[in-house]
Design a protein around this motif. Structure first.
Motif, short mmCIF file in Angstrom:
data_model
loop_
_atom_site.label_atom_id
_atom_site.label_comp_id
_atom_site.label_asym_id
_atom_site.label_seq_id
_atom_site.Cartn_x
_atom_site.Cartn_y
_atom_site.Cartn_z
N GLU A 121 45.89 -14.03 21.92
CA GLU A 121 45.44 -13.15 23.00
C GLU A 121 46.05 -11.76 22.86
OE1 GLU A 121 46.35 -15.15 26.62
OE2 GLU A 121 44.80 -16.68 26.35
N LEU A 122 47.33 -11.71 22.53
CA LEU A 122 47.98 -10.42 22.35
C LEU A 122 47.43 -9.70 21.13
CD1 LEU A 122 51.61 -11.45 23.25
CD2 LEU A 122 50.44 -9.47 24.20
N ALA A 123 47.21 -10.43 20.04
CA ALA A 123 46.66 -9.82 18.83
C ALA A 123 45.28 -9.23 19.12
CB ALA A 123 46.59 -10.84 17.71
N ALA A 124 44.45 -9.94 19.88
CA ALA A 124 43.13 -9.44 20.24
C ALA A 124 43.23 -8.15 21.04
CB ALA A 124 42.36 -10.50 21.01
N LEU A 125 44.18 -8.12 21.95
CA LEU A 125 44.35 -6.93 22.78
C LEU A 125 44.82 -5.73 21.96
CD1 LEU A 125 43.97 -6.30 25.78
CD2 LEU A 125 46.42 -6.66 26.09
N VAL A 126 45.79 -5.97 21.05
CA VAL A 126 46.28 -4.89 20.19
C VAL A 126 45.15 -4.38 19.29
CG1 VAL A 126 47.87 -4.28 18.32
CG2 VAL A 126 48.67 -5.68 20.24
N ALA A 127 44.39 -5.31 18.69
CA ALA A 127 43.30 -4.91 17.81
C ALA A 127 42.26 -4.10 18.56
CB ALA A 127 42.66 -6.16 17.19
N ASP A 128 41.92 -4.52 19.76
CA ASP A 128 40.93 -3.81 20.57
C ASP A 128 41.39 -2.39 20.85
OD1 ASP A 128 38.46 -3.84 22.20
OD2 ASP A 128 39.86 -3.58 23.87
N GLU A 129 42.68 -2.23 21.11
CA GLU A 129 43.21 -0.91 21.45
C GLU A 129 43.37 -0.03 20.21
OE1 GLU A 129 45.69 2.32 22.20
OE2 GLU A 129 46.45 0.61 21.04
N ARG A 130 43.61 -0.63 19.05
CA ARG A 130 43.88 0.11 17.82
C ARG A 130 42.69 0.10 16.86
NH1 ARG A 130 47.68 3.69 17.53
NH2 ARG A 130 46.83 3.95 19.61
N VAL A 131 41.52 -0.32 17.32
CA VAL A 131 40.39 -0.51 16.41
C VAL A 131 40.00 0.79 15.70
CG1 VAL A 131 38.62 -0.13 18.20
CG2 VAL A 131 38.09 -1.56 16.19
N ASP A 139 37.97 -10.18 17.98
CA ASP A 139 37.69 -11.57 17.63
C ASP A 139 38.35 -11.95 16.31
OD1 ASP A 139 35.36 -9.74 16.72
OD2 ASP A 139 35.17 -11.48 15.41
N GLN A 140 38.42 -11.01 15.36
CA GLN A 140 39.09 -11.28 14.08
C GLN A 140 40.58 -11.48 14.29
OE1 GLN A 140 37.85 -7.67 12.14
NE2 GLN A 140 36.06 -8.64 11.17
N ALA A 141 41.17 -10.64 15.13
CA ALA A 141 42.61 -10.76 15.39
C ALA A 141 42.92 -12.04 16.16
CB ALA A 141 43.09 -9.54 16.17
N TYR A 142 42.06 -12.41 17.10
CA TYR A 142 42.28 -13.67 17.84
C TYR A 142 42.24 -14.85 16.88
CZ TYR A 142 41.99 -17.24 21.43
OH TYR A 142 42.25 -18.35 22.22
N MET A 143 41.24 -14.88 16.02
CA MET A 143 41.12 -15.97 15.05
C MET A 143 42.36 -16.02 14.14
SD MET A 143 38.06 -16.62 12.28
CE MET A 143 38.22 -14.94 11.62
N ALA A 144 42.80 -14.87 13.66
CA ALA A 144 43.97 -14.82 12.80
C ALA A 144 45.23 -15.30 13.53
CB ALA A 144 44.18 -13.40 12.26
N GLY A 145 45.35 -14.94 14.80
CA GLY A 145 46.50 -15.38 15.57
C GLY A 145 46.55 -16.89 15.74
N MET A 146 45.39 -17.51 15.93
CA MET A 146 45.35 -18.96 16.07
C MET A 146 45.64 -19.66 14.75
SD MET A 146 44.87 -19.96 19.20
CE MET A 146 44.32 -21.66 18.99
N PHE A 147 45.18 -19.09 13.65
CA PHE A 147 45.37 -19.72 12.35
C PHE A 147 46.71 -19.34 11.70
CE2 PHE A 147 40.89 -20.66 12.57
CZ PHE A 147 40.68 -21.71 11.70
#
Length: 282
Positions: A121-131, A139-147
């Protein structure tokens, strides 16, 4: 690690009794539908809906601040229309992983996946802000965080006392995975990479999982940016829980440089993440 090397590594893992989890049937069906180029949000929602538990978990993830937009979606089909079919597949992979690796009755696995969701969740938020800086999407950052650390529960299934301290106190974070790998003569990053390849994740995500212990200098572009996002997300998670982040001492300045952030702005940036309701102490 190339495709041929990863195939050999899969065989080596199998020989050692390390089981790489297969993709659930619903993901195979979803990928098959998308390969036809004859799909829309309604048909994708219908496939996902065959697994009510997965559908409910995806809908919950899409309600997170980094993915939902200004207004939460009212249905799974509406959520798919909003974030796109490709993004939905990434989220489905991430959600399905947590039900494919581990025993739901084992407290250690529950704790592991809770921490992984916090990181994702945090990775998704950071990616969204820094896109605009990194071109990595939420969605890519969320997937990477889970894996990211999925090699850990895979190895826990093979070696019951791998990371056994996860069972002791939920306030403890992960033990030193480097020490755990040395103790069992394994490499959890390589195992995580194999899972990512076996589940057909984008290669840059698989490479980020393989190289996530540092900010890789030889892996530029998307791999380096994604690793930096994951490090910052984990730093935010640990800081919110008042746990010292020893990795940040090594890589923090590189992470901030890659993400276009100034060290003097870090405290305000982390405070903003916490105000948005993610990464708060548990």
């Amino acid at each position: 690690m190339n495709a041929r090397t990863s195939e050999a590594s899969l065989a080596d893992a199998a020989a050692r009794g390390i089981r790489i989890p297969p993709q659930p049937q619903v993901l195979l069906d979803l990928a098959q539908l998308m390969a036809t180029d004859d799909y829309d949000a309604r048909r994708v929602a219908a496939v996902i809906g065959r697994d009510p538990g997965l559908a409910a978990m995806i809908f919950k993830v899409v309600h997170s601040p980094a993915l939902r937009g200004t207004r939460p979606p009212a249905s799974l089909e509406q959520a798919i229309m909003r974030i796109g079919v490709g993004q939905t597949l990434n989220i489905a992979r991430a959600v399905a992983l947590s039900t494919s690796v581990g025993d739901a009755n084992r407290r250690a696995y529950e704790l592991f996946w809770r921490r992984s969701r916090e990181l994702a969740e945090l990775a998704a938020l950071v990616a969204d802000e820094r896109v605009s800086v990194c071109n990595i999407f939420a969605d890519q950052a969320y997937m990477a965080g889970m894996f990211l650390e999925c090699g850990v529960p895979v190895l826990m299934q093979r070696f019951p006392d791998y990371c056994e301290t996860l069972l002791l106190d939920e306030r403890l974070d992960f033990p030193s995975l480097r020490e755990e790998d040395q103790r069992f003569d394994v490499d959890h990053c390589s195992i995580g990479y194999l899972v990512a390849r076996h589940w057909h994740l984008p290669e840059f995500v698989a490479q980020a999982i393989l190289h996530h212990d540092v900010v890789p200098r030889d892996e530029l572009g998307a791999v380096r940016s994604l690793v930096a996002i994951l490090h910052l997300a984990n730093h935010a998670r640990l800081r919110a829980q008042r746990i010292h982040d020893y990795n940040w001492d090594r890589v923090g300045l590189e992470v901030l440089s890659e993400l276009g952030l100034h060290p003097d702005d870090l405290n305000d940036y982390l405070a903003d993440l916490q105000e948005r309701g993610i990464g708060s102490p548990v």
